[in-house]
Design an enzyme around this catalytic site. Sequence first.
Site, PDB file in Angstrom:
ATOM      1  N   LYS A  60     -46.564  -8.467 -36.805  1.00 14.42           N
ATOM      2  CA  LYS A  60     -45.633  -8.006 -38.077  1.00 14.42           C
ATOM      3  C   LYS A  60     -45.767  -8.469 -39.376  1.00 14.42           C
ATOM      4  O   LYS A  60     -46.500  -9.684 -39.411  1.00 14.42           O
ATOM      5  CB  LYS A  60     -44.169  -8.646 -37.445  1.00 14.42           C
ATOM      6  CG  LYS A  60     -42.806  -8.418 -38.298  1.00 14.42           C
ATOM      7  CD  LYS A  60     -41.658  -9.075 -37.734  1.00 14.42           C
ATOM      8  CE  LYS A  60     -40.379  -8.934 -38.270  1.00 14.42           C
ATOM      9  NZ  LYS A  60     -39.201  -9.542 -37.862  1.00 14.42           N
ATOM     10  N   SER A 134     -35.844  -6.400 -37.071  1.00 12.73           N
ATOM     11  CA  SER A 134     -36.575  -6.012 -38.076  1.00 12.73           C
ATOM     12  C   SER A 134     -38.116  -5.859 -37.744  1.00 12.73           C
ATOM     13  O   SER A 134     -38.866  -5.327 -38.552  1.00 12.73           O
ATOM     14  CB  SER A 134     -36.644  -7.058 -39.049  1.00 12.73           C
ATOM     15  OG  SER A 134     -37.055  -8.389 -38.370  1.00 12.73           O
ATOM     16  N   SER A 158     -34.238  -9.742 -33.787  1.00 14.57           N
ATOM     17  CA  SER A 158     -35.422  -8.889 -33.903  1.00 14.57           C
ATOM     18  C   SER A 158     -36.370  -8.746 -33.077  1.00 14.57           C
ATOM     19  O   SER A 158     -37.162  -7.732 -33.165  1.00 14.57           O
ATOM     20  CB  SER A 158     -35.760  -9.124 -35.442  1.00 14.57           C
ATOM     21  OG  SER A 158     -34.876  -9.159 -36.432  1.00 14.57           O
TER      22      SER A 158
END
Length: 555
Positions: A60, A134, A158
């Site tokens: 990420k 996210s 997330s």
Amino acid sequence: MSSTLSRVRAAYARVEAVDRPEIWIDLRPRAQVEAEARRIDELVASGVRLPLAGRLFAVKGNIDVAGLPTTAGCPSYAYRPDADAPVVARLRAAGAVVLGTTNLDQFATGLVGTRSPHGAVRSAHDPARISGGSSSGSAVAVALGIVDFALGTDTAGSGRVPAAFNGIVGLKPTRGLVPLTGVVPACASLDCVTVFARTLPEAEQALAHMASPPDRDLPPLPQRAPGPWRVAVPAREQLGELDEGWAKAYEAAVDQLVTAGATVREIDLGPFTEAAAMLYEGAFVAERYTAVGSFVDKALAANDPSLDATVAGIITRARDIPAHQLFADTDRLAVLRTRALAALADADALLLPTAPGHPTLAEVAADPLGSNARLGRFTNSTNLFDLAAVAVPAGEANGLPFGVMLIGPAFTDERLATIARLLQPQTQLAVVGAHLSGQPLNPQLLSLGARLDRTTTTAPVYRLHALATTPPKPGLVHVGEGGAAIETEIWRLPAEGLGRLLAALPRPMALGSVHLADGTHVPGFLCEPEALTGAEDITQYGGWRSYLDRHPTDE
């Protein structure tokens, strides 16, 4: 062609084939990754043990990867880290290869996966729907088969919502088990680094390499009374409004746990949903301003086009929350947490839908704040209450992946994963020796989430022999004529657990089809005939336990 190198080349081909540029912020140069793959293959060939050799992963974009900018989804925020974040470094040290950094809701603020200047990340299964955020790019990279696993973060869900929407596994460990150094914070006191993978064993393997000794003293966990797994579930009306078909899919998951041997009882979900609403509606969102607020203020003043308007609005509004509200909310949260843990009581886990529904891109665009708030109904409270969680696939609803999550107290991560295995496809296993109930190898079955289904016998076509092994075990051999019925236990366990058992099965044992007294056939432990030389034929005892009862000194 070498294993790691061939997998790297296949991954870049897959990137081109799926044509989802919105997944990535930065892909590493192919030549650089191939060179790293060659080095790994050379090390393995020379005898160096690299347990994750051949595994590819994505990271990420708010987690540091040396050689790539860390942007947190905002190009003007970018900085170039001098080193990998510890979680990345540990995986690379074990032989895994980073393919690149992935898109996210900017500054990890959102559960939708659309709040990014790099574009909205679409669902792996329906491009008209959101991927969830996210950690959007990481989840979709795994779901589309580009990488084996990927790192995300989880503050409000997330690391779980994107798993549910894309039909994969998301592990959200107890806070503190995985270091946060080298991670751009969203809410530093709540953040966790998480893992996405297509199967639970893959996710667990990656997490094992990332974890550190706990950064705090382990609290005394309640003593667990013997018995089947105890799973708490809310009353249907407390789940609130769900998408069409989702209540039925959730009930099917509950039924599957019951079928697998778990007991289920109702819980008051009120403390969990009340706390969930506080994460964004209360003062705790102020910590997001602490993390990146000064940058956002300056970027707004400069009319920075890379700022996402929704994210900037959430962060700047948090600047003006009065301190007294934080103290009041902290007190309120403590009361809710006490109620929540009391409601869990002796339950081993709480089972919930991971999200109440799966919106389309258009629905989120029409109501960005409302859509996001709805998605966090079941996930927002987990880190506020200092709980662990695992999100796993649980079938489909209206042709799309449906996922559930198991939530439990801090440091019950392994327990949650064991219970989650009960939601995976089940298979049967026939055992006649050291894996029987109460025997030395039975804990191997229990650790894989197995449960005893029934006791029966084989068809009268087998001979049983006592092998000279440690621990003592028998060998079952099919002979046809001249055989006898042998006592057998039938266990049910997740299909992936059977694969793990087979991979660790020592010779002369083998897995084959065992013919039962009722005429059915199930997988079971058999013995290679050449191992029977000199072994005592104990068929006359009718089973291993009967033989041990007559030969107690042989145990």
